[in-house]
Enzyme design. Structure first.
Site, mmCIF file in Angstrom:
data_model
loop_
_atom_site.group_PDB
_atom_site.id
_atom_site.type_symbol
_atom_site.label_atom_id
_atom_site.label_comp_id
_atom_site.label_asym_id
_atom_site.label_seq_id
_atom_site.Cartn_x
_atom_site.Cartn_y
_atom_site.Cartn_z
ATOM 1 N N TYR A 465 0.815 -1.221 0.000
ATOM 2 C CA TYR A 465 0.000 0.000 0.000
ATOM 3 C C TYR A 465 0.851 1.275 0.000
ATOM 4 O O TYR A 465 0.480 2.282 0.600
ATOM 5 C CB TYR A 465 -0.972 0.025 1.187
ATOM 6 C CG TYR A 465 -1.827 -1.209 1.351
ATOM 7 C CD1 TYR A 465 -2.045 -2.097 0.295
ATOM 8 C CD2 TYR A 465 -2.434 -1.501 2.566
ATOM 9 C CE1 TYR A 465 -2.836 -3.230 0.450
ATOM 10 C CE2 TYR A 465 -3.231 -2.636 2.733
ATOM 11 C CZ TYR A 465 -3.423 -3.491 1.667
ATOM 12 O OH TYR A 465 -4.202 -4.618 1.837
ATOM 13 N N HIS A 466 1.992 1.242 -0.711
ATOM 14 C CA HIS A 466 2.856 2.416 -0.842
ATOM 15 C C HIS A 466 3.073 2.739 -2.321
ATOM 16 O O HIS A 466 4.206 2.715 -2.811
ATOM 17 C CB HIS A 466 4.213 2.169 -0.173
ATOM 18 C CG HIS A 466 4.170 1.970 1.295
ATOM 19 N ND1 HIS A 466 5.242 1.474 2.021
ATOM 20 C CD2 HIS A 466 3.191 2.210 2.202
ATOM 21 C CE1 HIS A 466 4.919 1.407 3.303
ATOM 22 N NE2 HIS A 466 3.682 1.851 3.439
ATOM 23 N N PRO A 467 2.033 3.049 -3.093
ATOM 24 C CA PRO A 467 2.211 3.302 -4.529
ATOM 25 C C PRO A 467 2.940 4.617 -4.795
ATOM 26 O O PRO A 467 2.726 5.618 -4.107
ATOM 27 C CB PRO A 467 0.772 3.353 -5.046
ATOM 28 C CG PRO A 467 -0.039 3.817 -3.873
ATOM 29 C CD PRO A 467 0.628 3.214 -2.666
#
Length: 527
Positions: A465-467
């Site tokens: 969840y770190h785009p």
């Protein structure tokens, strides 16, 4: 609807840039946020976020990827905040800066002015650290950063096990050089979430207008000059004009999508989607990457937070959070972090570990909690080689973008993930942790050989969840913004979020995106 500046998105970068542009009391600033209010329990109470906000369409865009050929066609669930504060209102609240070398590398790639010594003052300016100010930390800034306010015996056990497994214990994970194991600091204020919106936008300013439930359709251009934004609110299409600048801060998915909907991007793709081309910019949506990670989940011999959400627990912990700002209700996503090297001869850390006294798993439909006591640790790569992309799925601004992670497209990332997963098992097997473990759920005791480890990575790896990276900063042909965050080839248009990272930072994104917003505001003021 006449303003000096329009900021699209109220997340980490957008809140910071809007708050700073409005602080002189004169500039007319409009913030457009597609989501609703953040003054709600699932946002303000950290533990409630995991139960009631992530996966809830009232707070989360609930994006999913297209099938990923690098992982046998698997799809990923990708939560993104659709609420005031953006993803800083539903994230894990961990305050982690990138490594000094991350920013020095950006500068070496042509992003002049982004070396660590240049960006450190902006980290400090944003910060109000509970431990006070020094050369690395700030005090008195808008963003509250505080020490862990809840304690669990298994968090201490994991820390001790990490030390036994060879990781040095460190008191501050944000000091150079990055490495070792220690407790986190979180973006909280007395145990309540302190999102970017609460830091920068909650202050009443007559020159700052924040519109919620306002979804941007496109940037309006006069020739190559950005002059406004078209958006929908309460069923009506509205146009707002910007005399000085439009800032896109809609995140690594939203900003490239909005650029392409506005006719800025790879011209062949825009024509395929039926979008009139304003400016051919082939790098829009390219360079997508995340921190790929795997889980280590163990069943344990004492209660963990995932089984402590019955009504009696909720009442007791809720009261403790509300009245004292302490207890399990304040828990961030992780209690202990570690940074280490996949190979001892590497010049800097390339792997990160998150540990939490909560049994959960990241699945293709979102996080799920276990119904028995368990703990979870994640191991993720800092700077992956693999790259994916973001494209339009259609010209409809309400349609989700087409996200191709290509998470394991480069075999070097598989080897690094295997090294990280093995290190995690070694920590769990150290005496301080092993005495509490009743059984290993993931990877499972059957995973032993090199082939089995590689298969485990391919079958279970997920972006954590770190785009980032989809409107990358630089000077090469695929760069979307220049080192002042201006969209190349256009005027009065900026991007200020994780999408501008040419290479993702070696840590969680929130603090780094707030720094980017702070910098963007200064660039705009100087212009």
């Amino acid at each position: 609807m006449e303003f000096d500046y329009i900021v699209v998105g109220s997340g980490s970068g957008g809140s910071a840039v809007a708050g700073r542009l409005a602080e002189d009391g004169r500039a007319r600033v409009l913030v457009l946020e597609a989501g609703g209010s953040d003054r709600r329990l699932p946002v303000l109470m950290p533990a409630a976020t995991y139960l009631y906000a992530i996966g809830n369409p009232a707070f989360d865009w609930r994006l999913t990827s297209v099938p990923d050929p690098s992982r046998g066609g698997r799809t990923d669930y990708m939560p993104r905040g659709k609420v005031l504060g953006g993803s800083s209102s539903i994230n894990g609240m961990l305050y982690v800066r990138g490594q000094r070398e991350d920013f020095d590398d950006w500068a070496a790639m042509g992003c002049t002015g982004w070396e660590f010594d240049a960006v450190r003052p902006f980290f400090r300016r944003a910060e109000d650290n509970e431990n006070g100010a020094d050369a690395d930390h700030g005090a008195g800034g808008p963003l509250s950063v505080q020490n862990l306010r809840t304690s669990h015996p298994l968090s201490e056990a994991f820390l001790r096990a990490g030390v036994a497994a060879g990781l040095p214990e460190v008191a501050d994970l944000n000091r150079t050089p990055q490495g070792g194991i220690g407790y986190v600091q979180a973006t909280q204020k007395r145990g309540w979430r302190h999102s970017a919106a609460r830091a920068y936008l909650w202050r009443r300013r007559p020159n700052l207008t924040v519109l919620s439930h306002a979804q941007a359709h496109r940037v309006i251009f006069e020739g190559t000059r950005a002059s406004g934004v078209e958006f929908t609110r309460k069923g009506k299409t509205v146009t707002a004009r910007a005399a000085k600048a439009v800032v896109l801060a809609a995140g690594a998915f939203g900003s490239p999508q909005l650029l392409m909907l506005s006719g800025v991007g790879p011209q062949a793709h825009l024509r395929e989607m039926g979008v009139p081309v304003v400016h051919d910019l082939p790098g829009v949506g390219a360079n997508f990457h995340d921190h790929p990670g795997t889980s280590h989940i163990a069943f344990v011999d004492q209660p963990t937070y995932n089984v402590q959400h019955t009504l009696p627990h909720a009442l007791a912990y809720g009261a403790l959070w509300l009245l004292a700002g302490r207890g399990p209700g304040t828990t961030p996503d992780a209690h202990v972090l570690a940074f280490h090297r996949s190979q001892p001869d590497l010049p800097r850390c390339d792997l990160q570990i998150h540990f939490t006294p909560v049994g959960y798993d990241l699945t293709d439909t979102g996080p799920i909690l276990f119904d028995r006591p368990a703990v979870t640790a994640l191991s993720n790569i800092h700077r992956p080689y693999s790259r994916g992309h973001v494209r339009l799925a259609s010209s409809d601004p309400f349609a989700a973008p087409a996200i191709q992670p290509n998470l394991l497209g480069d075999a070097r990332d598989i080897a690094t993930l295997v090294a990280g997963a093995k290190r995690l098992r070694a920590i769990f097997e150290a005496p301080a942790m092993a005495r509490h473990v009743l059984g290993e759920f993931k990877p499972g005791p059957e995973v032993q050989s090199e082939d089995e480890w590689a298969a485990y990575v391919r079958e279970t790896a997920i972006g954590i969840y770190h785009p980032a990276g989809t409107c990358k900063m630089g000077v090469d042909p695929l760069a979307v913004v220049d080192p002042h965050l201006r969209v190349r080839g256009l005027s009065n248009l900026y991007v200020a979020d994780a999408s501008i990272m040419p290479v993702i930072v070696s840590g969680n994104l929130n603090a780094n995106c707030i720094m980017i917003g702070e910098r963007c505001a200064d660039f705009i003021k100087a212009a």
